[in-house]
Design a protein around this motif. Structure first.
Motif, PDB file in Angstrom:
ATOM      1  N   MET A   1       0.875  -1.267  -0.011  1.00 49.12           N
ATOM      2  CA  MET A   1      -0.174   0.028   0.078  1.00 49.12           C
ATOM      3  C   MET A   1       0.950   1.269  -0.116  1.00 49.12           C
ATOM      4  N   LYS A   2       0.446   2.154  -0.787  1.00 50.85           N
ATOM      5  CA  LYS A   2       1.400   3.359  -1.035  1.00 50.85           C
ATOM      6  C   LYS A   2       1.025   4.264  -0.020  1.00 50.85           C
ATOM      7  N   SER A   3       2.179   4.821   0.805  1.00 52.33           N
ATOM      8  CA  SER A   3       2.165   5.927   1.870  1.00 52.33           C
ATOM      9  C   SER A   3       3.010   6.937   1.699  1.00 52.33           C
ATOM     10  N   VAL A   4       2.592   8.300   1.983  1.00 56.48           N
ATOM     11  CA  VAL A   4       3.815   9.134   2.085  1.00 56.48           C
ATOM     12  C   VAL A   4       3.488   9.891   3.372  1.00 56.48           C
ATOM     13  N   GLN A   5       4.454   9.953   4.254  1.00 62.85           N
ATOM     14  CA  GLN A   5       4.550  10.974   5.282  1.00 62.85           C
ATOM     15  C   GLN A   5       5.412  11.901   5.252  1.00 62.85           C
ATOM     16  N   PHE A   6       4.793  13.094   5.606  1.00 60.33           N
ATOM     17  CA  PHE A   6       5.689  14.406   5.656  1.00 60.33           C
ATOM     18  C   PHE A   6       5.346  15.434   6.781  1.00 60.33           C
ATOM     19  N   HIS A   7       6.319  16.323   7.066  1.00 63.20           N
ATOM     20  CA  HIS A   7       6.067  17.214   8.040  1.00 63.20           C
ATOM     21  C   HIS A   7       6.136  18.717   7.496  1.00 63.20           C
TER      22      HIS A   7
ATOM     23  N   THR B   1       5.960  21.416  -1.673  1.00 64.49           N
ATOM     24  CA  THR B   1       7.306  21.317  -1.454  1.00 64.49           C
ATOM     25  C   THR B   1       7.445  20.131  -0.522  1.00 64.49           C
ATOM     26  N   MET B   2       7.140  20.361   0.741  1.00 62.95           N
ATOM     27  CA  MET B   2       7.468  19.213   1.620  1.00 62.95           C
ATOM     28  C   MET B   2       6.845  17.838   1.093  1.00 62.95           C
ATOM     29  N   TYR B   3       5.755  17.833   0.784  1.00 61.92           N
ATOM     30  CA  TYR B   3       5.216  16.460  -0.165  1.00 61.92           C
ATOM     31  C   TYR B   3       6.203  15.894  -1.159  1.00 61.92           C
ATOM     32  N   ILE B   4       6.572  16.667  -2.141  1.00 65.89           N
ATOM     33  CA  ILE B   4       7.273  16.318  -3.184  1.00 65.89           C
ATOM     34  C   ILE B   4       8.421  15.816  -2.890  1.00 65.89           C
ATOM     35  N   HIS B   5       9.240  16.619  -1.788  1.00 63.95           N
ATOM     36  CA  HIS B   5      10.494  16.186  -1.001  1.00 63.95           C
ATOM     37  C   HIS B   5      10.318  14.600  -0.513  1.00 63.95           C
ATOM     38  N   ALA B   6       9.257  14.532   0.241  1.00 68.54           N
ATOM     39  CA  ALA B   6       9.244  13.140   0.896  1.00 68.54           C
ATOM     40  C   ALA B   6       8.647  12.176   0.032  1.00 68.54           C
ATOM     41  N   ALA B   7       7.824  12.577  -1.084  1.00 73.07           N
ATOM     42  CA  ALA B   7       7.078  11.410  -1.937  1.00 73.07           C
ATOM     43  C   ALA B   7       8.150  10.512  -2.818  1.00 73.07           C
ATOM     44  N   LYS B   8       8.991  11.130  -3.033  1.00 75.44           N
ATOM     45  CA  LYS B   8      10.015  10.482  -3.897  1.00 75.44           C
ATOM     46  C   LYS B   8       9.297   9.916  -5.358  1.00 75.44           C
ATOM     47  N   GLY B   9       8.635  10.868  -5.755  1.00 75.54           N
ATOM     48  CA  GLY B   9       7.702  10.378  -6.976  1.00 75.54           C
ATOM     49  C   GLY B   9       6.488   9.718  -6.861  1.00 75.54           C
TER      50      GLY B   9
ATOM     51  N   ALA C   1      -0.036  15.286  -5.300  1.00 75.69           N
ATOM     52  CA  ALA C   1       0.018  13.942  -4.563  1.00 75.69           C
ATOM     53  C   ALA C   1      -1.159  13.099  -5.418  1.00 75.69           C
ATOM     54  N   TYR C   2      -2.412  13.619  -5.782  1.00 75.86           N
ATOM     55  CA  TYR C   2      -3.636  12.697  -6.350  1.00 75.86           C
ATOM     56  C   TYR C   2      -3.740  13.889  -7.473  1.00 75.86           C
ATOM     57  N   LYS C   3      -4.787  13.162  -8.450  1.00 76.98           N
ATOM     58  CA  LYS C   3      -5.377  14.180  -9.331  1.00 76.98           C
ATOM     59  C   LYS C   3      -6.188  15.093  -8.929  1.00 76.98           C
ATOM     60  N   ASP C   4      -7.209  14.760  -8.057  1.00 76.84           N
ATOM     61  CA  ASP C   4      -8.195  15.651  -7.571  1.00 76.84           C
ATOM     62  C   ASP C   4      -8.656  15.429  -6.188  1.00 76.84           C
ATOM     63  N   ASP C   5      -8.846  16.196  -5.223  1.00 78.14           N
ATOM     64  CA  ASP C   5      -9.094  16.014  -3.832  1.00 78.14           C
ATOM     65  C   ASP C   5     -10.616  15.352  -3.794  1.00 78.14           C
ATOM     66  N   THR C   6     -11.219  15.186  -4.829  1.00 75.29           N
ATOM     67  CA  THR C   6     -12.400  14.115  -4.853  1.00 75.29           C
ATOM     68  C   THR C   6     -12.090  12.773  -4.428  1.00 75.29           C
ATOM     69  N   GLN C   7     -10.880  12.492  -4.705  1.00 74.90           N
ATOM     70  CA  GLN C   7     -10.167  11.056  -4.257  1.00 74.90           C
ATOM     71  C   GLN C   7     -10.159  10.837  -2.819  1.00 74.90           C
ATOM     72  N   ILE C   8     -10.093  12.069  -2.127  1.00 78.04           N
ATOM     73  CA  ILE C   8     -10.100  11.773  -0.429  1.00 78.04           C
ATOM     74  C   ILE C   8     -11.411  11.398   0.039  1.00 78.04           C
ATOM     75  N   VAL C   9     -11.332  10.124   0.583  1.00 74.49           N
ATOM     76  CA  VAL C   9     -12.618   9.283   1.035  1.00 74.49           C
ATOM     77  C   VAL C   9     -12.422   9.224   2.556  1.00 74.49           C
ATOM     78  N   PHE C  10     -11.526   9.474   3.135  1.00 69.38           N
ATOM     79  CA  PHE C  10     -11.419   9.386   4.558  1.00 69.38           C
ATOM     80  C   PHE C  10     -10.409  10.297   5.146  1.00 69.38           C
ATOM     81  N   VAL C  11     -10.555  10.997   6.221  1.00 65.24           N
ATOM     82  CA  VAL C  11      -9.939  11.997   6.722  1.00 65.24           C
ATOM     83  C   VAL C  11      -9.849  11.933   8.332  1.00 65.24           C
TER      84      VAL C  11
END
Length: 149
Positions: free
Chosen positions: A1-7, A46-54, A113-123
């Motif tokens: 499962m893909k996961s990206v953590q960042f600060h 910027t913080m996401y891109i740095h942590a996500a590594k693509g 991180a994703y195409k559109d925030d409509t993809q967010i189904v859980f917060v």
């Protein structure tokens, strides 16, 4: 499962309302995003891109966001109360509103991180006191209970 953590360092900010002004030369109203929002969204990106590594979540992939907004107690807070705040005995009941924090993150990660925030189904989001201010964000592929088994 893909996961990206960042600060994201610094005091957490919420999404401000768009500003609307009347433009006389165009003869109609124009809305714009306040500059502080744009700068904060760029920091989040910027913080996401740095942590996500693509890592990017495809448009058909449901996404979960987990957010911890950390606030520092004020300098004038007594030592006793500061300890209670840092231990979690006293919750953060101040601005920005948690929904505006979620909104600024969700909007900032659109197209990154994703195409559109409509993809967010859980917060899952919370505000807490901490010795270090900032946002701890996890963006992950959402799995239903049936998919986990």
């Amino acid at each position: 499962m893909k996961s990206v953590q960042f600060h994201v360092p610094g005091k957490p900010q919420g999404k401000a309302r768009a500003r609307t002004v009347y433009n006389r030369s165009l003869e109609h109203s124009v809305s714009y995003t306040p500059e502080n929002d744009l700068l904060y969204e760029n920091l989040i990106k910027t913080m996401y891109i740095h942590a996500a590594k693509g890592i990017k979540f495809d448009k058909e992939v449901p996404v979960a966001l987990r957010i911890v907004a950390r606030f520092e107690p004020t300098k004038s807070t007594s030592k006793k109360k500061r300890m209670q705040m840092l231990s979690g005995e006293i919750p953060v009941i101040k601005k920005p509103d948690i929904d505006n924090i979620v909104k600024v993150i969700a909007d900032a990660l659109n197209g990154v991180a994703y195409k559109d925030d409509t993809q967010i189904v859980f917060v899952a989001a919370k505000k807490t006191y901490s010795a270090e201010e900032g946002l701890d964000v996890t963006v992950e592929e959402y799995k239903t209970e049936s998919q986990e088994n």
